[in-house]
Design a protein around this motif. Sequence first.
Motif, short mmCIF file in Angstrom:
data_model
loop_
_atom_site.label_atom_id
_atom_site.label_comp_id
_atom_site.label_asym_id
_atom_site.label_seq_id
_atom_site.Cartn_x
_atom_site.Cartn_y
_atom_site.Cartn_z
N GLU A 1 -6.23 9.87 -6.00
CA GLU A 1 -6.10 8.44 -6.28
C GLU A 1 -4.84 7.85 -5.66
OE1 GLU A 1 -5.38 10.60 -10.33
OE2 GLU A 1 -6.70 10.80 -8.57
N ARG A 2 -3.80 8.68 -5.47
CA ARG A 2 -2.60 8.18 -4.78
C ARG A 2 -2.87 7.97 -3.31
NH1 ARG A 2 2.35 8.55 -7.11
NH2 ARG A 2 2.76 6.93 -5.54
N LEU A 3 -3.66 8.85 -2.71
CA LEU A 3 -4.04 8.67 -1.30
C LEU A 3 -4.89 7.41 -1.13
CD1 LEU A 3 -4.96 12.36 -0.40
CD2 LEU A 3 -2.85 11.15 0.17
N ALA A 4 -5.82 7.20 -2.06
CA ALA A 4 -6.68 6.01 -1.99
C ALA A 4 -5.87 4.74 -2.19
CB ALA A 4 -7.79 6.11 -3.03
N ASP A 5 -4.92 4.78 -3.10
CA ASP A 5 -4.07 3.61 -3.34
C ASP A 5 -3.25 3.27 -2.10
OD1 ASP A 5 -2.59 1.66 -5.16
OD2 ASP A 5 -0.95 2.96 -4.51
N LEU A 6 -2.73 4.29 -1.41
CA LEU A 6 -1.99 4.04 -0.18
C LEU A 6 -2.87 3.36 0.85
CD1 LEU A 6 0.41 4.34 1.75
CD2 LEU A 6 -0.37 6.68 2.23
N GLN A 7 -4.09 3.85 1.03
CA GLN A 7 -5.00 3.24 2.00
C GLN A 7 -5.27 1.77 1.65
OE1 GLN A 7 -6.49 4.37 4.94
NE2 GLN A 7 -4.90 5.95 4.73
N ARG A 8 -5.47 1.51 0.37
CA ARG A 8 -5.73 0.12 -0.06
C ARG A 8 -4.55 -0.77 0.27
NH1 ARG A 8 -4.17 -2.77 -4.18
NH2 ARG A 8 -3.21 -1.00 -5.28
N ARG A 9 -3.36 -0.29 0.00
CA ARG A 9 -2.17 -1.10 0.27
C ARG A 9 -1.95 -1.28 1.78
NH1 ARG A 9 1.57 -1.41 -4.14
NH2 ARG A 9 0.74 -0.41 -6.02
N LEU A 10 -2.21 -0.26 2.57
CA LEU A 10 -2.07 -0.40 4.01
C LEU A 10 -3.04 -1.44 4.57
CD1 LEU A 10 -1.58 3.34 5.03
CD2 LEU A 10 0.15 1.52 5.17
N ARG A 11 -4.26 -1.44 4.05
CA ARG A 11 -5.25 -2.43 4.50
C ARG A 11 -4.84 -3.85 4.14
NH1 ARG A 11 -8.90 1.57 2.64
NH2 ARG A 11 -9.18 0.43 0.66
N ALA B 1 14.57 -2.01 -4.44
CA ALA B 1 13.55 -1.03 -4.81
C ALA B 1 12.23 -1.69 -5.19
CB ALA B 1 14.04 -0.16 -5.97
N TYR B 2 12.24 -2.91 -5.73
CA TYR B 2 10.98 -3.59 -6.05
C TYR B 2 10.10 -3.70 -4.81
CZ TYR B 2 12.78 -5.05 -10.63
OH TYR B 2 13.27 -5.06 -11.90
N ALA B 3 10.68 -4.16 -3.72
CA ALA B 3 9.90 -4.36 -2.50
C ALA B 3 9.44 -3.04 -1.90
CB ALA B 3 10.73 -5.15 -1.48
N LEU B 4 10.36 -2.07 -1.83
CA LEU B 4 10.02 -0.81 -1.17
C LEU B 4 9.10 0.05 -2.01
CD1 LEU B 4 13.45 0.17 0.46
CD2 LEU B 4 11.69 -1.42 1.25
N THR B 5 9.10 -0.14 -3.32
CA THR B 5 8.18 0.59 -4.19
C THR B 5 6.78 0.01 -4.12
OG1 THR B 5 9.99 1.18 -5.69
CG2 THR B 5 7.77 1.31 -6.59
N ASP B 6 6.67 -1.27 -3.81
CA ASP B 6 5.38 -1.95 -3.82
C ASP B 6 4.69 -1.94 -2.46
OD1 ASP B 6 3.48 -3.63 -5.40
OD2 ASP B 6 3.98 -5.12 -3.87
N SER B 7 5.46 -1.91 -1.39
CA SER B 7 4.90 -2.03 -0.05
C SER B 7 5.15 -0.78 0.78
CB SER B 7 5.50 -3.23 0.68
OG SER B 7 5.17 -3.20 2.05
N PRO B 8 4.11 -0.04 1.13
CA PRO B 8 4.33 1.14 1.98
C PRO B 8 4.86 0.78 3.36
CG PRO B 8 1.98 0.73 1.67
CD PRO B 8 2.70 -0.17 0.73
N VAL B 9 4.42 -0.33 3.92
CA VAL B 9 4.91 -0.72 5.25
C VAL B 9 6.36 -1.17 5.16
CG1 VAL B 9 4.62 -2.37 7.13
CG2 VAL B 9 2.64 -1.20 6.19
N GLY B 10 6.72 -1.84 4.06
CA GLY B 10 8.12 -2.18 3.86
C GLY B 10 9.00 -0.95 3.78
N LEU B 11 8.53 0.05 3.03
CA LEU B 11 9.25 1.32 2.93
C LEU B 11 9.36 1.98 4.30
CD1 LEU B 11 10.44 3.62 1.11
CD2 LEU B 11 8.11 4.54 1.03
N ASP C 1 -0.68 1.53 11.63
CA ASP C 1 -2.02 1.87 12.11
C ASP C 1 -2.22 3.38 12.11
OD1 ASP C 1 -4.60 1.11 13.58
OD2 ASP C 1 -3.65 2.44 15.04
N HIS C 2 -1.19 4.12 12.56
CA HIS C 2 -1.29 5.58 12.57
C HIS C 2 -1.39 6.10 11.15
CE1 HIS C 2 -0.65 9.45 14.71
NE2 HIS C 2 -0.16 9.83 13.52
N TRP C 3 -0.60 5.54 10.25
CA TRP C 3 -0.60 5.96 8.84
C TRP C 3 -1.98 5.78 8.22
CZ3 TRP C 3 3.68 3.88 4.98
CH2 TRP C 3 3.90 4.83 3.98
N GLN C 4 -2.61 4.67 8.56
CA GLN C 4 -3.90 4.36 7.94
C GLN C 4 -5.05 5.15 8.57
OE1 GLN C 4 -4.75 0.19 7.65
NE2 GLN C 4 -6.85 0.50 6.93
#
Length: 386
Positions: free
Chosen positions: A13-23, A250-260, A50-53
């Motif tokens: 579910e963490r992998l799926a959540d990352l994909q959703r956020r990247l999209r 940390a709010y921004a970097l915890t919420d956005s994988p691309v920001g991180l 793009d590579h991450w996703q």
Amino acid sequence: MEIRPFQIHVAEERLADLQRRLRATRLPASLARDAWDDGASLSFIERLADHWQDRFDWRSQEARLNRLPQYKAAIDGLDIHFVHQPGTGPAPLPLVLTHGWPGSFIEMEHIIPMLADPAAHGGDPADAFHVVVPSLPGFGFSQAPARPGTSSRQIAELWLGLMRGLGYERFGMQGGDIGAGVSTWLARMFPGNVVGVHLNFIPGSYRPPTGAGFPAVTAEEQAFLDRAASWAGSEGAYALMQGTKPLTLAYALTDSPVGLAAWIAEKFRAWSDCDGEVERVFTMDALLTDISLYWFSDAIAASLRLYKENRLRPLTFEGGERIAPPLGVALFPRELPMPPRSWVERVFEVGRWTIMPKGGHFAAMEQPALLADDIRAFFRPLRSPS
């Protein structure tokens, strides 16, 4: 101390959540898509995302990292993750390698076997180490502190507890970035347990005693202080933010994988010996493995907080205090501003000072063989006769 084997496994579910956020990523506008003057290049971050996703395979990275002998241990109320690779040789010397920010224990992946089994990598088996690589509290798979007060000084006490729990009373220390501060604090507080300290960075908060009764600051030392101040003015905003208001960031970097990814990747480019082309040194997969570790372990908030803790407890020295265990320093050409030897010798007993031919801030990743050779050479005369 109870030691438990550990294997990395990120839930699906963490992998799926990352994909959703990247999209769902929203990218900022940029005045120049390819430029890095204002921060991470938009065109690079687009390619990285793009590579991450679409191409990055976390499971394959996870399987590779799980070949490292990993453990967890409860130390002073914190669950600490570490790699422990016993050495292959006649009398391996215990050695702690400590990473920094925005790195992780995976910085040491390639240097661990070079130090643990030098004969398998063209070296002398007499130079073998029992290698211990802890993850800083709140980084990777180490538990984050639940209250203020855990600076590099307190982490040094944790590392002493870890080494004693492993049965090692005397050992060497090695580190760069925050790991250099932890190593220095441990040698400062527990000199009887430390054979020697090898650093590839001098902690930014390090200040030897100066003023009345001490040698005047030399022209070379003043040039370093001026250079460090100039660097802080042009490149040090990240440290000021992390050292004063880490939670806001940390709010921004915890919420956005691309920001991180942008926050971390920009430092890998700026601090490495890559001539502005980060992929000359780090593959996309290597960058994303480190970034993903921060993402999946929710590590960014605690890692930023450590900057504030260290600002509140800097590595300053008063009077005639000196650190007894000998010091070795490897100076990589693209490292952040490094002081001259005389500045370091105001506190340390410098036994080795090596100008390295290439490499930058992430030495164990960029030039593991060069760093391993210098570590072996520094500790060779400090080993007990067999």
